[in-house]
Design an enzyme around this catalytic site. Structure first.
Site, short mmCIF file in Angstrom:
data_model
loop_
_atom_site.label_atom_id
_atom_site.label_comp_id
_atom_site.label_asym_id
_atom_site.label_seq_id
_atom_site.Cartn_x
_atom_site.Cartn_y
_atom_site.Cartn_z
N ASP A 102 -10.54 -9.03 3.64
CA ASP A 102 -10.05 -8.16 2.57
C ASP A 102 -11.25 -7.86 1.68
OD1 ASP A 102 -9.02 -7.13 0.18
OD2 ASP A 102 -7.12 -8.21 0.38
N ARG A 124 4.08 11.62 9.43
CA ARG A 124 3.98 10.15 9.52
C ARG A 124 2.89 9.77 10.51
NH1 ARG A 124 7.21 7.79 12.87
NH2 ARG A 124 9.10 8.79 12.12
C1 LIG Z 1 -4.35 -5.41 -5.17
C2 LIG Z 1 -4.80 -6.18 -3.99
C3 LIG Z 1 -4.06 -6.17 -2.80
C4 LIG Z 1 -2.75 -5.43 -2.67
O1 LIG Z 1 -2.92 -4.06 -2.78
P1 LIG Z 1 -1.79 -3.04 -3.36
O2 LIG Z 1 -2.46 -1.74 -3.26
O3 LIG Z 1 -1.47 -3.48 -4.75
O4 LIG Z 1 -0.60 -3.17 -2.46
C5 LIG Z 1 -4.57 -6.87 -1.73
N1 LIG Z 1 -5.72 -7.57 -1.80
C6 LIG Z 1 -6.44 -7.62 -2.94
C7 LIG Z 1 -7.71 -8.40 -2.97
C8 LIG Z 1 -6.01 -6.94 -4.07
O5 LIG Z 1 -6.72 -7.00 -5.19
#
Ligand SMILES: *Cc1c(COP(=O)(O)O)cnc(C)c1O
Length: 379
Positions: A173, A47
């Protein structure tokens, strides 16, 4: 070294024990210690640390041009861990066009823990400035955003926040763009978040997430949280993401070439109301996209004439484009966000138009993709 070279080599030296060229999948939960409290080479428990995960973390850091990265079990696990840097009473400003799961986590889970969220159009710096309060600790951007592919000016927002006495953190993001197209840390962001499930993995066969940072203190806090919370990926999943990353540059160029040609076609189609693609001249932030991104990426959204029914009919009539959630794999996907990925935003200010169709354009031959969309639009 250049991006393409780092993608193949960063964090992935041949295994010192055997010379194995591919990073071994260290499928182990624990490690023999040399003496009491004396682990070998820093490995105690998986972990906390695992060699396959560490290789992935080094590769991710190199691609974003940063010293530190942490891998997680999913994009959502990565986002949740970042939000735990905050405390009850803190305020977050987020894009009003964020991934549906991010909105759900913020609004329907973390709000109950005393965090406060304001959703604004982050493409408009004025809206961020107006939403800032004395309790704002984090600004959360997605650029290009999902599903409307709005582009926010990362450098302008970072400059604005750096000049602010409170110095809230800027998180981006970067899932849609990937570090091949855009490197937010170099533009002044503090944290980059990925769903590695998408383009980094690239083959629709793994769920994963990552956080990349440039400051050591922030990294230490996140590494503590990663271990304390434990939303870590298994070694097999880390291996799959590592393998995907090797071809990221090649794939992204092809995704973008196919998508930009398809966007041009759709923009002229009589049954299409409007196209959203960052590198299409009709895009409202076309100039910023051109400055901030290497190419337009593989995602296209568009509004079809005929409302919700027409969008659903189109999505159900493609043959090659697979009707599915997710994105970023080698195969082309189609979906209707209002009825699928963004259902959780229904009835809120983040609601997406019912006639919006989203494409994740794959790396197939362009002519086959074009033909499929043509026949589905006719249906
Ligand atoms: C898919 C996605 C997420 C979440 O990711 P997971 O791997 O599905 O948990 C977050 N931000 C964006 C822009 C995404 O496309």
């Amino acid at each position: 070294m250049n991006f393409e070279t780092l993608a193949v080599h960063a964090g992935q030296d041949p295994d010192p024990q055997t010379g194995a060229v591919m990073t071994p999948i260290y499928q182990t939960s624990t490690y023999a210690q040399e003496g009491v409290g004396r682990p070998r080479q820093g490995y105690e428990y998986s972990r906390t640390r695992n060699p396959t995960r560490l290789a992935l973390e080094k590769a991710l850091a190199a691609l974003e041009g940063a010293p530190y990265a942490l891998a997680f079990a999913s994009g959502m696990a990565a986002i949740d861990t970042v939000l735990r840097l905050l405390q009850s009473g803190d305020h977050v400003i987020a894009g009003n066009d964020v991934y549906g799961g991010t909105f759900r986590l913020f609004e329907k889970v973390l709000r109950h823990f005393g965090l406060d969220f304001t959703f604004v159009d982050t493409a408009d710096l004025e809206q961020i400035a107006e939403a800032l309060t004395s309790r704002t600790r984090l600004i959360w951007l997605e650029t290009p955003s999902n599903p409307l592919l709005r582009v926010s000016d990362i450098r302008a927002i970072a400059d604005f926040l750096h000049a602010h006495p409170q110095r809230p953190l800027l998180a981006v993001d970067n899932t849609f763009a990937t570090p091949y197209l855009q490197r937010p840390l170099e533009l002044g962001a503090d944290l980059v978040i990925h769903s590695t499930t998408k383009y980094l993995g690239g083959h629709s066969d793994v769920i994963g997430g990552a956080v990349v940072v440039k400051e050591e203190a922030l990294y230490q806090r996140l590494a503590f949280l990663q271990n304390a919370i434990g939303a870590v990926p298994g070694p097999m999943d880390c291996f799959l993401v590592l393998r995907g990353i090797k071809t990221l540059a090649l794939r992204m160029d092809r995704h973008a070439e196919n998508a930009s040609r398809l966007a041009s076609y759709l923009a002229k189609h009589p049954r299409v109301e409007r196209v959203f693609y960052p590198f299409h001249p009709s895009h409202p932030q076309f100039a910023i996209a051109r400055r901030q991104m290497r190419n337009g990426g593989g995602m296209i959204s568009f509004l079809v004439k005929g409302g919700r029914e027409a969008a659903i009919r189109l999505a159900e009539h493609t043959r090659l484009f697979i009707l599915a959630e997710s994105l970023g794999g080698v195969e082309s996907l189609i979906e209707v966000p209002a009825a699928m990925t963004h259902l959780s935003t229904q009835g809120t200010t983040l609601e997406v138009p019912p006639n919006l169709v989203r494409l994740s354009v794959g790396i197939e031959h362009f002519d086959d993709l074009l033909q499929d969309i043509q026949q589905a639009l006719e249906a």
